[in-house]
Design an enzyme around this catalytic site. Structure first.
Site, PDB file in Angstrom:
ATOM      1  N   THR A 142      43.174  43.138  53.110  1.00  0.00           N
ATOM      2  CA  THR A 142      43.216  42.451  51.808  1.00  0.00           C
ATOM      3  C   THR A 142      42.408  41.166  51.770  1.00  0.00           C
ATOM      4  O   THR A 142      42.174  40.622  50.689  1.00  0.00           O
ATOM      5  CB  THR A 142      44.671  42.056  51.477  1.00  0.00           C
ATOM      6  OG1 THR A 142      45.133  41.182  52.526  1.00  0.00           O
ATOM      7  CG2 THR A 142      45.572  43.280  51.365  1.00  0.00           C
TER       8      THR A 142
ATOM      9  N   HIS B 122      32.980  25.062  43.133  1.00  0.00           N
ATOM     10  CA  HIS B 122      34.082  24.126  42.890  1.00  0.00           C
ATOM     11  C   HIS B 122      34.914  23.832  44.139  1.00  0.00           C
ATOM     12  O   HIS B 122      35.479  22.755  44.251  1.00  0.00           O
ATOM     13  CB  HIS B 122      35.021  24.682  41.804  1.00  0.00           C
ATOM     14  CG  HIS B 122      34.420  24.618  40.425  1.00  0.00           C
ATOM     15  ND1 HIS B 122      35.153  24.836  39.278  1.00  0.00           N
ATOM     16  CD2 HIS B 122      33.152  24.369  40.016  1.00  0.00           C
ATOM     17  CE1 HIS B 122      34.357  24.725  38.209  1.00  0.00           C
ATOM     18  NE2 HIS B 122      33.133  24.451  38.641  1.00  0.00           N
TER      19      HIS B 122
ATOM     20  N   ASP C 190      39.111  42.849  61.276  1.00  0.00           N
ATOM     21  CA  ASP C 190      40.034  43.658  62.062  1.00  0.00           C
ATOM     22  C   ASP C 190      39.696  45.123  61.796  1.00  0.00           C
ATOM     23  O   ASP C 190      38.661  45.428  61.179  1.00  0.00           O
ATOM     24  CB  ASP C 190      41.498  43.297  61.769  1.00  0.00           C
ATOM     25  CG  ASP C 190      41.962  43.727  60.376  1.00  0.00           C
ATOM     26  OD1 ASP C 190      41.123  44.236  59.583  1.00  0.00           O
ATOM     27  OD2 ASP C 190      43.151  43.557  60.070  1.00  0.00           O
TER      28      ASP C 190
ATOM     29  N   CYS D  97      39.530  41.826  56.373  1.00  0.00           N
ATOM     30  CA  CYS D  97      40.687  42.587  56.849  1.00  0.00           C
ATOM     31  C   CYS D  97      41.047  43.563  55.727  1.00  0.00           C
ATOM     32  O   CYS D  97      40.190  43.904  54.913  1.00  0.00           O
ATOM     33  CB  CYS D  97      41.833  41.681  57.271  1.00  0.00           C
ATOM     34  SG  CYS D  97      42.559  40.672  55.961  1.00  0.00           S
TER      35      CYS D  97
ATOM     36  N   HIS E 165      34.741  17.670  42.027  1.00  0.00           N
ATOM     37  CA  HIS E 165      35.281  18.708  42.915  1.00  0.00           C
ATOM     38  C   HIS E 165      35.425  18.179  44.343  1.00  0.00           C
ATOM     39  O   HIS E 165      36.362  18.545  45.054  1.00  0.00           O
ATOM     40  CB  HIS E 165      34.382  19.946  42.881  1.00  0.00           C
ATOM     41  CG  HIS E 165      34.195  20.477  41.493  1.00  0.00           C
ATOM     42  ND1 HIS E 165      35.245  20.952  40.743  1.00  0.00           N
ATOM     43  CD2 HIS E 165      33.088  20.567  40.712  1.00  0.00           C
ATOM     44  CE1 HIS E 165      34.791  21.332  39.556  1.00  0.00           C
ATOM     45  NE2 HIS E 165      33.490  21.096  39.509  1.00  0.00           N
TER      46      HIS E 165
HETATM   47  C1  RB5 Z   1      46.285  45.649  58.694  1.00  0.00           C
HETATM   48  O1  RB5 Z   1      47.048  46.788  58.438  1.00  0.00           O
HETATM   49  C2  RB5 Z   1      46.436  44.641  57.570  1.00  0.00           C
HETATM   50  O2  RB5 Z   1      47.720  44.125  57.553  1.00  0.00           O
HETATM   51  C3  RB5 Z   1      45.416  43.536  57.721  1.00  0.00           C
HETATM   52  O3  RB5 Z   1      44.151  44.076  57.760  1.00  0.00           O
HETATM   53  C4  RB5 Z   1      45.353  42.490  56.612  1.00  0.00           C
HETATM   54  O4  RB5 Z   1      45.254  43.107  55.356  1.00  0.00           O
HETATM   55  C5  RB5 Z   1      46.326  41.419  56.637  1.00  0.00           C
HETATM   56  O5  RB5 Z   1      46.300  40.516  55.780  1.00  0.00           O
END
Ligand code: RB5
Length: 144
Positions: free
Chosen positions: A66, A97, A8, A64, A132
């Protein structure tokens, strides 16, 4: 080996670095997005996950902010085993694993150097199978 990739807006800068460096020699299936304009991560997660589930791609890489949202969305597609990794050890274990087939990275969490190391380890590590595989079979019995 075909690798499906997607991101994203928050993941775009890191994926762009990966595409130009660590993934430069790989055959890529690019599911977008292609800029930092705000967008919705599930669209790209599901596109990459479906490409992996249908075997159009051997594995996937999603980025993305996180990595978490991408993993949540990708995990809804049967046969897809996403893993959020923030270091090389997690990448190695996710493959050895957990037989993870989609790597999820946080573009706001890992820098480009660590991100490239994670991708390299993820792509070069084989699944160990054995006990596993038995454990993954228990998850598969549950369905999605
Ligand atoms: C975008 O702001 C953020 O929410 C997205 O990139 C992601 O981290 C969601 O898990």
């Amino acid at each position: 080996m075909n690798i499906a990739i997607g991101c994203d807006h928050a993941g775009y800068p890191l994926l762009q670095t990966l595409r130009e460096q660590t993934l430069a020699e790989q055959k890529l299936l690019d599911m977008g997005t292609h800029d930092t304009k705000r967008t919705d991560y599930p669209r790209y997660a599901l596109a990459v996950a479906r490409a992996v589930a249908s075997r159009e791609a051997t594995s996937g890489i999603l980025v993305c902010g996180t990595g978490i949202g991408m993993a949540l969305a990708a995990s809804r597609v049967r046969g897809v085993r996403p893993a959020v990794c923030t270091n090389e050890y997690m990448a190695r274990m996710a493959r050895a694993h957990n037989n993870a087939n989609v790597l999820c990275l946080g573009g706001r969490v890992v820098g480009s150097g660590v991100g490239q190391d994670i991708v390299r380890v993820f792509l070069e590590t084989e699944f160990e199978g054995g006990r596993h595989a038995d454990r993954l079979a228990i998850i598969d019995e549950q369905g999605n």
